[in-house]
Design a protein around this motif. Structure first.
Motif, PDB file in Angstrom:
ATOM      1  N   THR A  69       0.816  -1.225   0.000  1.00  0.00           N
ATOM      2  CA  THR A  69       0.000   0.000   0.000  1.00  0.00           C
ATOM      3  C   THR A  69       0.847   1.271   0.000  1.00  0.00           C
ATOM      4  OG1 THR A  69      -0.096  -0.044   2.420  1.00  0.00           O
ATOM      5  CG2 THR A  69      -1.859  -1.176   1.243  1.00  0.00           C
ATOM      6  N   ARG A  70       2.148   1.138  -0.280  1.00  0.00           N
ATOM      7  CA  ARG A  70       3.049   2.274  -0.076  1.00  0.00           C
ATOM      8  C   ARG A  70       2.779   3.445  -0.998  1.00  0.00           C
ATOM      9  NH1 ARG A  70       8.331  -1.090  -2.235  1.00  0.00           N
ATOM     10  NH2 ARG A  70       7.910  -0.939  -4.470  1.00  0.00           N
ATOM     11  N   VAL A  71       2.164   3.222  -2.147  1.00  0.00           N
ATOM     12  CA  VAL A  71       1.851   4.326  -3.041  1.00  0.00           C
ATOM     13  C   VAL A  71       0.715   5.180  -2.482  1.00  0.00           C
ATOM     14  CG1 VAL A  71       0.162   3.083  -4.464  1.00  0.00           C
ATOM     15  CG2 VAL A  71       1.495   4.940  -5.473  1.00  0.00           C
ATOM     16  N   LYS A  75       5.101   5.995   4.995  1.00  0.00           N
ATOM     17  CA  LYS A  75       5.467   5.446   6.295  1.00  0.00           C
ATOM     18  C   LYS A  75       4.975   6.326   7.443  1.00  0.00           C
ATOM     19  CE  LYS A  75       7.749   2.060   4.372  1.00  0.00           C
ATOM     20  NZ  LYS A  75       7.720   2.443   2.961  1.00  0.00           N
ATOM     21  N   GLN A  76       5.008   7.626   7.256  1.00  0.00           N
ATOM     22  CA  GLN A  76       4.505   8.532   8.289  1.00  0.00           C
ATOM     23  C   GLN A  76       3.021   8.297   8.546  1.00  0.00           C
ATOM     24  OE1 GLN A  76       4.527  12.688   7.242  1.00  0.00           O
ATOM     25  NE2 GLN A  76       4.857  13.348   9.343  1.00  0.00           N
ATOM     26  N   GLY A  77       2.298   7.954   7.481  1.00  0.00           N
ATOM     27  CA  GLY A  77       0.872   7.680   7.619  1.00  0.00           C
ATOM     28  C   GLY A  77       0.580   6.487   8.511  1.00  0.00           C
ATOM     29  N   TRP A  78       1.451   5.457   8.454  1.00  0.00           N
ATOM     30  CA  TRP A  78       1.244   4.282   9.287  1.00  0.00           C
ATOM     31  C   TRP A  78       1.444   4.596  10.763  1.00  0.00           C
ATOM     32  CZ3 TRP A  78      -1.376   0.345   7.766  1.00  0.00           C
ATOM     33  CH2 TRP A  78      -1.405   0.004   6.414  1.00  0.00           C
ATOM     34  N   LYS A 202       9.152   9.978   1.781  1.00  0.00           N
ATOM     35  CA  LYS A 202       9.315   9.928   0.330  1.00  0.00           C
ATOM     36  C   LYS A 202       8.210   9.108  -0.311  1.00  0.00           C
ATOM     37  CE  LYS A 202      14.353  10.281   0.642  1.00  0.00           C
ATOM     38  NZ  LYS A 202      15.643   9.611   0.385  1.00  0.00           N
ATOM     39  N   GLY A 203       7.672   9.601  -1.403  1.00  0.00           N
ATOM     40  CA  GLY A 203       6.648   8.871  -2.133  1.00  0.00           C
ATOM     41  C   GLY A 203       7.244   7.747  -2.953  1.00  0.00           C
ATOM     42  N   THR A 204       6.408   6.801  -3.336  1.00  0.00           N
ATOM     43  CA  THR A 204       6.839   5.667  -4.132  1.00  0.00           C
ATOM     44  C   THR A 204       5.986   5.604  -5.390  1.00  0.00           C
ATOM     45  OG1 THR A 204       7.397   4.495  -2.114  1.00  0.00           O
ATOM     46  CG2 THR A 204       7.246   3.184  -4.100  1.00  0.00           C
ATOM     47  N   VAL A 205       6.616   5.314  -6.499  1.00  0.00           N
ATOM     48  CA  VAL A 205       5.911   5.329  -7.787  1.00  0.00           C
ATOM     49  C   VAL A 205       4.808   4.296  -7.823  1.00  0.00           C
ATOM     50  CG1 VAL A 205       6.176   5.006 -10.265  1.00  0.00           C
ATOM     51  CG2 VAL A 205       7.938   6.208  -8.982  1.00  0.00           C
ATOM     52  N   GLN A 353      12.044  -2.641  -0.550  1.00  0.00           N
ATOM     53  CA  GLN A 353      10.981  -3.008   0.387  1.00  0.00           C
ATOM     54  C   GLN A 353      11.441  -2.745   1.824  1.00  0.00           C
ATOM     55  OE1 GLN A 353       8.465  -6.325  -0.454  1.00  0.00           O
ATOM     56  NE2 GLN A 353       9.507  -6.786  -2.363  1.00  0.00           N
ATOM     57  N   THR A 354      11.550  -1.476   2.141  1.00  0.00           N
ATOM     58  CA  THR A 354      12.114  -1.056   3.424  1.00  0.00           C
ATOM     59  C   THR A 354      11.307  -1.587   4.602  1.00  0.00           C
ATOM     60  OG1 THR A 354      12.720   0.994   2.297  1.00  0.00           O
ATOM     61  CG2 THR A 354      12.996   0.937   4.674  1.00  0.00           C
ATOM     62  N   ALA A 355       9.977  -1.435   4.550  1.00  0.00           N
ATOM     63  CA  ALA A 355       9.143  -1.841   5.682  1.00  0.00           C
ATOM     64  C   ALA A 355       9.237  -3.340   5.928  1.00  0.00           C
ATOM     65  CB  ALA A 355       7.696  -1.436   5.432  1.00  0.00           C
TER      66      ALA A 355
END
Length: 436
Positions: A69-71, A75-78, A202-205, A353-355
Motif C-alpha cells: 500500500t506504499r503508493v 510510512k509517516q501515515g502508518w 518519500k513517495g513511491t511510484v 521493500q524497506t518496511a
C-alpha cells in the motif's frame, strides 16, 4: 540533502511514547492483572505468551502490507494510523476496573501489539528512507534510539517517584494509571511535533507486485540479511537474559534488596548516554565492527559483575552502568546496517521493500527478549535453583553468577562470528551507490 538535527528529532519523537509503553507491559501490567484484577498467574502468563507469539508472527506481514500500500500510505501515515487503536488499547488496559476479564484483556492486548507494530515498523523504515548516506543512517537510527530510551527511562521514573513520595494502599493501581496517563499525554504531543516538523516521507511510484511469500523468500536468500537478523536476535537475548535475571542476581545473590529497579534504571540511562559515543565511533570504523565492540564491552561488564562480592553496591552501580553504556548502540546499529541491506536488495531486484526488511528486525529483537526469559528460567530450573531456598542457602548462587557472566559472553561471541567480517561494509556501500 542532509537532514537537519531538528528534522531528525521531529522524525524520531514518536519513539518516546511508543517505547514508554513497552516497559510497563513487561514489568508492571502482568502482575497487576494477576493480583489486582484477579486473573491469576496462569491466566495472565498464557495471555501474554499468546500475545507475544501473535506479535512476532504478525510483524513481517505488517511490513508486507506497508509495501503493498506504499503508493497510497507513506510510512509517516502508518504511524498516525497506528496511534488511534494504540491509544484506545492503552486506555482499556491501563484504566480497566476490577474484576478483570481474560477475553477483554486478550483482545485489547492484540490490538495494542498490532498498532505498536505498525508504528514501530513505520518509524524505523521511514528513518531509513529519510537518511541519505552510510553514516547519516547511523545518526538517524541513533536519534530514534535516544528517543526510545528516553521514553523507557521516563516511564520507569514514574513508579519510582510514586513509591518514594505517595503513601497509599492502592499504590499498584496508582502506579499503573499514572504510567498510562503519561503515555496518553505524550502520544498526541509527539505526533503533532512529528506531523508538522518532520521531513515528508518519500513517495513511491508504485506498490510492489511481488507476492508476500516470494518477498519473504527473497529476503531470507540474502546472506547479509540473514546474518544481520541472526545477530539482532542474539543482541535481544543479551538484553532479555540480563533483564530476566536481574532480580535474582541483585536481591538474592548480591543481597542488595530493593536495588534491582535502581540498577536497571541506571543501565538504561547509561545506554541513552552511550548512543552518541558509538555513533561517533561508527563514523571512524565500520558499523558492523562498532556493533562487535559494543557487545564485547557488555560481555566484559557482565563477567566483571558475575565476580562481585555480596553487598557491593558501588561496584554493582559501576558494573551496570558499564553494561548499559554500549547496549543502546548494540540495539541501534543493526537498524542502521539494515538500511544498507535494503539498498543491496534494491540493486539486485529493482525494488526497495524497506518496511518488510525492518519488520524482521522488529521480530528478531522481540523474540530475543522473550526467549531470554525462557532461557534463564529453564537453565535455573535445570540446575535446581530455587529462589526461596537461595535466600537462605548460597550453595546454588553459582548458577545465577554463571548465567550473568556466561550467557552474554556466549552471545557476544556468536555476534562477533556473524558480524566481524560482515560483507556489506562502507566500501561495498559506495560501490552500490556508484552502480545505482
Amino acid at each position: 540533502m542532509a537532514l537537519s538535527k531538528k528534522a531528525m528529532a521531529a522524525l524520531s519523537v514518536p519513539g518516546i511514547p511508543m517505547y514508554a509503553l513497552m516497559m510497563p507491559l513487561v514489568i508492571f501490567i502482568p502482575p497487576y492483572y494477576a493480583e489486582h484484577m484477579g486473573l491469576g498467574m496462569a491466566a495472565v502468563g498464557t495471555i501474554f505468551t499468546l500475545g507475544r507469539l501473535f506479535d512476532v508472527i504478525s510483524d513481517p506481514f505488517a511490513g508486507a502490507l506497508m509495501e503493498k500500500t506504499r503508493v497510497y500510505i507513506p510510512k509517516q501515515g502508518w504511524i498516525m494510523l497506528g496511534a488511534l487503536p494504540l491509544s484506545l488499547a492503552v486506555w482499556k488496559i491501563f484504566f480497566a476496573s476490577p474484576p478483570g476479564d481474560t477475553t477483554i484483556l486478550m483482545m485489547w492486548l492484540l490490538v495494542l501489539y498490532a498498532a505498536w507494530t505498525l508504528m514501530s515498523v513505520g518509524l524505523f523504515s521511514w528513518g531509513s528512507e529519510a537518511a541519505g548516506d552510510y553514516h547519516e543512517r547511523s545518526v538517524m537510527m541513533g536519534v530514534i534510539q535516544i528517543a526510545n530510551l528516553s521514553g523507557t527511562v521516563l516511564v520507569l521514573v514514574i513508579p519510582a517517584v510514586i513509591e518514594l513520595f505517595v503513601d497509599t494502599e492502592n499504590i499498584q493501581l496508582l502506579r499503573i494509571r499514572a504510567m498510562g496517563a503519561a503515555i496518553l499525554l505524550l502520544l498526541p504531543i509527539a505526533l503533532t511535533i512529528n506531523w508538522f516538523y518532520a521531513p515528508r516521507a518519500k513517495g513511491t511510484v508504485s506498490p510492489t507486485k511481488e507476492p508476500v511469500w516470494a518477498a519473504f523468500k527473497g529476503a531470507l536468500a540474502n546472506v547479509s540479511f540473514r546474518r544481520l537478523i541472526a545477530a539482532d536476535l542474539f543482541v535481544g537475548l543479551i538484553s532479555g537474559t540480563q533483564t530476566a535475571i536481574i532480580v535474582f542476581f541483585v536481591e538474592i545473590v548480591l543481597r542488595l534488596d530493593g536495588h534491582a529497579a535502581l540498577l536497571q534504571l541506571l543501565a538504561l540511562t547509561a545506554s541513552l548516554l552511550g548512543v552518541p559515543v558509538f555513533i561517533h565511533l561508527s563514523a571512524k570504523l565500520e558499523k558492523h565492527k562498532t556493533l562487535c565492540i559494543a557487545v564485547c564491552l557488555t560481555a566484559c561488564a557482565a563477567i566483571l559483575a558475575s565476580q562481585m562480592a555480596v553487598e557491593s553496591l558501588f561496584l554493582a552501580v559501576f558494573c551496570y552502568i558499564l553494561f548499559g553504556f554500549p547496549m543502546g548502540a548494540a540495539q541501534m546499529l543493526p537498524r542502521a546496517i539494515m538500511a544498507d541491506v535494503v539498498d543491496e536488495a534494491r540493486l539486485k531486484s529493482g525494488d526497495s521493500q524497506t518496511a518488510l526488511y525492518f519488520s524482521f528486525l522488529t521480530t528478531t529483537f522481540k523474540l530475543g527478549l522473550g526467549l531470554g526469559v525462557g532461557v534463564t528460567y529453564f537453565l535455573a530450573g535445570l540446575a535446581e535453583f530455587d529462589p526461596a531456598t537461595a535466600r537462605l542457602d548460597d550453595s546454588a548462587h553459582w548458577v545465577i553468577r554463571a548465567m550473568v557472566g556466561g550467557l552474554p559472553l556466549m552471545f557476544a561471541a556468536i555476534i562477533l562470528t556473524l558480524m566481524w567480517h560482515y560483507p556489506l561494509n562502507r566500501r561495498r556501500y559506495e560501490e552500490m551507490r556508484d552502480c545505482s
